[in-house]
Design a protein around this motif. Sequence first.
Motif, PDB file in Angstrom:
ATOM      1  N   PRO A  79       0.805  -1.234   0.000  1.00 36.03           N
ATOM      2  CA  PRO A  79       0.000   0.000   0.000  1.00 36.03           C
ATOM      3  C   PRO A  79       0.829   1.272   0.000  1.00 36.03           C
ATOM      4  O   PRO A  79       0.470   2.254  -0.653  1.00 36.03           O
ATOM      5  CB  PRO A  79      -0.824  -0.132   1.287  1.00 36.03           C
ATOM      6  N   ARG A  80       1.919   1.302   0.744  1.00 40.36           N
ATOM      7  CA  ARG A  80       2.743   2.508   0.825  1.00 40.36           C
ATOM      8  C   ARG A  80       3.228   2.949  -0.544  1.00 40.36           C
ATOM      9  O   ARG A  80       3.202   4.137  -0.887  1.00 40.36           O
ATOM     10  CB  ARG A  80       3.927   2.252   1.761  1.00 40.36           C
ATOM     11  N   GLU A  81       3.682   1.977  -1.360  1.00 37.81           N
ATOM     12  CA  GLU A  81       4.181   2.321  -2.689  1.00 37.81           C
ATOM     13  C   GLU A  81       3.048   2.746  -3.613  1.00 37.81           C
ATOM     14  O   GLU A  81       3.230   3.592  -4.490  1.00 37.81           O
ATOM     15  CB  GLU A  81       4.948   1.132  -3.274  1.00 37.81           C
ATOM     16  N   LEU A  82       1.866   2.153  -3.424  1.00 38.69           N
ATOM     17  CA  LEU A  82       0.710   2.576  -4.216  1.00 38.69           C
ATOM     18  C   LEU A  82       0.346   4.023  -3.908  1.00 38.69           C
ATOM     19  O   LEU A  82       0.030   4.805  -4.808  1.00 38.69           O
ATOM     20  CB  LEU A  82      -0.480   1.657  -3.925  1.00 38.69           C
ATOM     21  N   VAL A  83       0.404   4.391  -2.621  1.00 36.69           N
ATOM     22  CA  VAL A  83       0.104   5.775  -2.235  1.00 36.69           C
ATOM     23  C   VAL A  83       1.143   6.729  -2.820  1.00 36.69           C
ATOM     24  O   VAL A  83       0.801   7.797  -3.350  1.00 36.69           O
ATOM     25  CB  VAL A  83       0.052   5.905  -0.695  1.00 36.69           C
ATOM     26  N   LYS A  84       2.415   6.352  -2.746  1.00 41.27           N
ATOM     27  CA  LYS A  84       3.477   7.209  -3.280  1.00 41.27           C
ATOM     28  C   LYS A  84       3.336   7.432  -4.780  1.00 41.27           C
ATOM     29  O   LYS A  84       3.679   8.491  -5.300  1.00 41.27           O
ATOM     30  CB  LYS A  84       4.847   6.594  -2.974  1.00 41.27           C
ATOM     31  N   SER A  85       2.821   6.430  -5.487  1.00 35.59           N
ATOM     32  CA  SER A  85       2.652   6.561  -6.938  1.00 35.59           C
ATOM     33  C   SER A  85       1.290   7.134  -7.315  1.00 35.59           C
ATOM     34  O   SER A  85       0.953   7.200  -8.495  1.00 35.59           O
ATOM     35  CB  SER A  85       2.848   5.203  -7.614  1.00 35.59           C
ATOM     36  N   GLY A  86       0.489   7.534  -6.322  1.00 36.19           N
ATOM     37  CA  GLY A  86      -0.796   8.169  -6.590  1.00 36.19           C
ATOM     38  C   GLY A  86      -1.951   7.216  -6.831  1.00 36.19           C
ATOM     39  O   GLY A  86      -3.042   7.642  -7.191  1.00 36.19           O
ATOM     40  N   LYS A  87      -1.747   5.930  -6.611  1.00 40.25           N
ATOM     41  CA  LYS A  87      -2.804   4.931  -6.838  1.00 40.25           C
ATOM     42  C   LYS A  87      -3.576   4.708  -5.539  1.00 40.25           C
ATOM     43  O   LYS A  87      -3.526   3.651  -4.918  1.00 40.25           O
ATOM     44  CB  LYS A  87      -2.197   3.630  -7.358  1.00 40.25           C
ATOM     45  N   ILE A  88      -4.326   5.738  -5.143  1.00 44.19           N
ATOM     46  CA  ILE A  88      -5.019   5.713  -3.861  1.00 44.19           C
ATOM     47  C   ILE A  88      -6.139   4.676  -3.851  1.00 44.19           C
ATOM     48  O   ILE A  88      -6.369   3.988  -2.856  1.00 44.19           O
ATOM     49  CB  ILE A  88      -5.585   7.108  -3.536  1.00 44.19           C
ATOM     50  N   LYS A  89      -6.849   4.567  -4.950  1.00 45.62           N
ATOM     51  CA  LYS A  89      -7.965   3.630  -5.029  1.00 45.62           C
ATOM     52  C   LYS A  89      -7.488   2.198  -4.825  1.00 45.62           C
ATOM     53  O   LYS A  89      -8.089   1.430  -4.058  1.00 45.62           O
ATOM     54  CB  LYS A  89      -8.644   3.777  -6.389  1.00 45.62           C
ATOM     55  N   GLU A  90      -6.391   1.826  -5.494  1.00 44.23           N
ATOM     56  CA  GLU A  90      -5.844   0.480  -5.349  1.00 44.23           C
ATOM     57  C   GLU A  90      -5.342   0.240  -3.925  1.00 44.23           C
ATOM     58  O   GLU A  90      -5.507  -0.842  -3.361  1.00 44.23           O
ATOM     59  CB  GLU A  90      -4.706   0.259  -6.343  1.00 44.23           C
ATOM     60  N   ALA A  91      -4.724   1.273  -3.329  1.00 43.99           N
ATOM     61  CA  ALA A  91      -4.231   1.156  -1.961  1.00 43.99           C
ATOM     62  C   ALA A  91      -5.391   0.943  -0.986  1.00 43.99           C
ATOM     63  O   ALA A  91      -5.300   0.138  -0.056  1.00 43.99           O
ATOM     64  CB  ALA A  91      -3.444   2.407  -1.581  1.00 43.99           C
ATOM     65  N   HIS A  92      -6.494   1.655  -1.201  1.00 43.81           N
ATOM     66  CA  HIS A  92      -7.680   1.531  -0.355  1.00 43.81           C
ATOM     67  C   HIS A  92      -8.227   0.105  -0.407  1.00 43.81           C
ATOM     68  O   HIS A  92      -8.562  -0.502   0.627  1.00 43.81           O
ATOM     69  CB  HIS A  92      -8.738   2.538  -0.805  1.00 43.81           C
ATOM     70  N   LYS A  93      -8.309  -0.458  -1.606  1.00 44.71           N
ATOM     71  CA  LYS A  93      -8.828  -1.818  -1.771  1.00 44.71           C
ATOM     72  C   LYS A  93      -7.908  -2.838  -1.099  1.00 44.71           C
ATOM     73  O   LYS A  93      -8.370  -3.792  -0.454  1.00 44.71           O
ATOM     74  CB  LYS A  93      -8.966  -2.157  -3.254  1.00 44.71           C
TER      75      LYS A  93
END
Length: 481
Positions: A228-242
């Motif tokens: 999740p941390r890397e998803l947030v850093k790359s702007g993929k908030i929706k994927e991180a939330h899931k």
Amino acid sequence: MEANKRQLEMKLSEEGYTYVFETKGEMGAKPPSKFRRKVWQIVPSVCATLMCLPFGIMLGWPSPNYPTLTKPVDEGESTTDPIALIRITMDQSAMVAGFLMVGNTAATPFSSFKRLGAKYGVLVGATLMTIGWIMMWQSRDIFYLLGSRFLVGAGNGFGTGQLKYYIGEVCQDSLSVFLTKQINLYVFAGLILAFAFGPFVDFRQFSIIASIISVLVLFLTIFLPVPPRELVKSGKIKEAHKLISFLSPHLNPDDELIKIKKKVNSVDTDLSYCDVLKKSSLRKNLLIFAVAVFFQQFSGAPATLVYTQMIFASCGCPRPELCALVYIFAFFLANVYGIFCVPNHNKKHVLLFSSVGVSLLIVVQIIVLVENANEKFWNFTSLVVMLLFIVVHTIGLGSVPFSLIPQLFPKEAKKVVVQFFVMFHSMLALTITKIFQVMFDRIGLFAPFCLFLAISTFSIVFVIIFVPNNHKSTKIREVLT
């Protein structure tokens, strides 16, 4: 619920992120089972930790290969035997062994680099080790051997730090601590593999097998899920939330996203080397820690692991390759106990027991060598003594120094002290391996064991005087760390 979503959207939008919540079917969705969630945390972590296998195999590479590589080249052999092209002398053997630790030391300071992301950091480490093993397979002279071992060491030095970050980001806290403790066991599993198949294949076949294992590990690493941390850093908030909702349904994913974002933007509070050296109390503890690591490395275990097969052959034990395999398996089991059980005991008492036990067992081994007990009494006398030696050494002198870190240093100093441990540990292993090789080659096996006896005897005095006896506070600080 709606208020929390609007609050999250506002906080994320302030940082330049956009996120659109999906509510359709959300209330009626069945949460994943606890078993399934744990599997999705454990499996990626285990696959990532397999990165340590190629390093472990390279760590065990000298024992089965040195008996062949250090043989003198016969006349005309260089034109008929490709192995003769890479024959080395006993003097060169310690240098070749040491280059693995040189690579490990050189890359360790960069292991805390986070810009790549934990997954891609593990991928870089696995790639370097794969290239190193392919270079070993294609070796044409000693420089190939040196380059190969350096690359594998560098891959481990950089990748292990990234691996710890990855496990911490994918797993929940308690599971993360448990899986992180097992990292060294994968290294030792690689050691067992090297000792198991090494004596039954030639140099090229050994390298091919190790290269195939490295490629398979690299292939697994490519398909690791992004935390999740890397998803947030790359702007993929929706994927991180899931992903957070799936892995930790008992937590509020909106709050977790905000926490992750704060961590991404937080200022690093870890102490540097200069910070540790400026404080007199930490400086004193660093010296105590460094001396403990010195006794760990110079009391005999690293050198015996590198030259295992040659030591048993010199002692006159039948089937030295099988004796070496039994020896490394005992080392593995002792490490399992040392990692999971020794932290629950009083560390000073365990260190004292280990130092005294190692000293007594080295005395017995010296007597066995002087009296030639392997021939006069029983062929496997040295094997039994050495098995007891490696077990007693590993559960105390081998395991306790690293576990002293939470007792001697605050949490903020942990990262820099761990890096210091890896680098200092590696350089000492390189040094004692060279000293052992020179004494073994020029004087015989008796001399280095006398050196080990002197070091382990001094360690008894050091433990009694300098190692703090603070068992209860140690356990509390380990939990906090």
